[in-house]
Design an enzyme around this catalytic site. Structure first.
Site, PDB file in Angstrom:
ATOM      1  N   GLN A   1     -19.102  29.920  -8.951  1.00  0.00           N
ATOM      2  CA  GLN A   1     -18.414  30.845  -9.850  1.00  0.00           C
ATOM      3  C   GLN A   1     -19.355  31.335 -10.941  1.00  0.00           C
ATOM      4  O   GLN A   1     -19.390  32.512 -11.266  1.00  0.00           O
ATOM      5  CB  GLN A   1     -17.180  30.190 -10.477  1.00  0.00           C
ATOM      6  CG  GLN A   1     -16.117  29.785  -9.496  1.00  0.00           C
ATOM      7  CD  GLN A   1     -15.651  30.925  -8.622  1.00  0.00           C
ATOM      8  OE1 GLN A   1     -15.208  31.953  -9.119  1.00  0.00           O
ATOM      9  NE2 GLN A   1     -15.781  30.770  -7.319  1.00  0.00           N
TER      10      GLN A   1
ATOM     11  N   HIS B   1       0.869  -1.178   0.000  1.00  0.00           N
ATOM     12  CA  HIS B   1       0.000   0.000   0.000  1.00  0.00           C
ATOM     13  C   HIS B   1       0.903   1.223   0.000  1.00  0.00           C
ATOM     14  O   HIS B   1       1.830   1.313   0.807  1.00  0.00           O
ATOM     15  CB  HIS B   1      -0.823   0.081   1.301  1.00  0.00           C
ATOM     16  CG  HIS B   1      -2.111  -0.624   1.263  1.00  0.00           C
ATOM     17  ND1 HIS B   1      -3.254  -0.060   0.745  1.00  0.00           N
ATOM     18  CD2 HIS B   1      -2.465  -1.841   1.709  1.00  0.00           C
ATOM     19  CE1 HIS B   1      -4.245  -0.913   0.886  1.00  0.00           C
ATOM     20  NE2 HIS B   1      -3.794  -2.008   1.467  1.00  0.00           N
TER      21      HIS B   1
ATOM     22  N   TYR C   1     -18.211  24.719  -5.917  1.00  0.00           N
ATOM     23  CA  TYR C   1     -17.317  25.843  -6.185  1.00  0.00           C
ATOM     24  C   TYR C   1     -17.496  26.348  -7.618  1.00  0.00           C
ATOM     25  O   TYR C   1     -17.624  27.544  -7.857  1.00  0.00           O
ATOM     26  CB  TYR C   1     -15.862  25.427  -5.938  1.00  0.00           C
ATOM     27  CG  TYR C   1     -14.874  26.511  -6.291  1.00  0.00           C
ATOM     28  CD1 TYR C   1     -14.642  27.566  -5.412  1.00  0.00           C
ATOM     29  CD2 TYR C   1     -14.178  26.484  -7.486  1.00  0.00           C
ATOM     30  CE1 TYR C   1     -13.750  28.572  -5.729  1.00  0.00           C
ATOM     31  CE2 TYR C   1     -13.280  27.477  -7.814  1.00  0.00           C
ATOM     32  CZ  TYR C   1     -13.058  28.523  -6.933  1.00  0.00           C
ATOM     33  OH  TYR C   1     -12.173  29.519  -7.263  1.00  0.00           O
TER      34      TYR C   1
END
Length: 154
Positions: free
Chosen positions: A139, A71, A135
């Site tokens: 805008q 991992h 977001y």
């Protein structure tokens, strides 16, 4: 000029861009054979992966070597592709490890490869998809509110 206090945590800063990308990688040994069964073998693989990462400008942020899988949490410049990073890490580590341990190749890896051909590659963001969508939508809303008109890709 970006001041130290204004820097984004965990971001990479280059001359013309800033990036903040992190990826979770997982891959297994071939046939899920338990190869890294003692701390010496696991430590050897850890050192190999750190050296390969350094040689290829890949930052390993977290690593776990288990008996049959690896991992990693990594970050790298946007000029690199995920597949090239995987190829560098898996390909070189497998080749170098089996060169150093021909007995493992002979006894457990009769196909000649340390790693299974498959892997997991996932992006880890500091913002969820929903936050980014909001977001972008905000805008557009703010542009309309300010009397500016922009075509929407939606």
């Amino acid at each position: 000029m970006i001041k130290k206090k204004d820097k984004i945590k965990d971001a990479g800063y280059e001359k013309h861009y800033v990036y903040n990308t992190h990826y979770h990688l997982i891959w297994c040994t071939k046939y899920r054979n338990q190869i890294f069964t003692n701390t010496n073998l696991a430590e050897e693989m850890r050192k190999l992966l750190l050296q390969i990462a350094e040689d290829n400008q890949i930052k390993i942020e977290k690593m776990e070597i288990r008996p049959e899988y690896v991992h990693l949490l990594v970050s790298f410049k946007p000029s690199k592709s995920g597949s090239s990073v995987i190829k560098a890490l898996k390909g070189r580590s497998g080749r170098l490890f089996l060169q150093a341990h021909p007995e493992i190749r002979q006894n457990k890896m009769w196909g000649g490869h340390l790693w299974s051909p498959s892997y997991y590659f996932g992006s880890v963001g500091n913002m969820s998809k929903e936050v980014v969508e909001k977001y972008i939508n905000d805008q557009v809303y703010n542009a309309i509110k300010d009397g500016k008109s922009y075509p929407s890709a939606h």
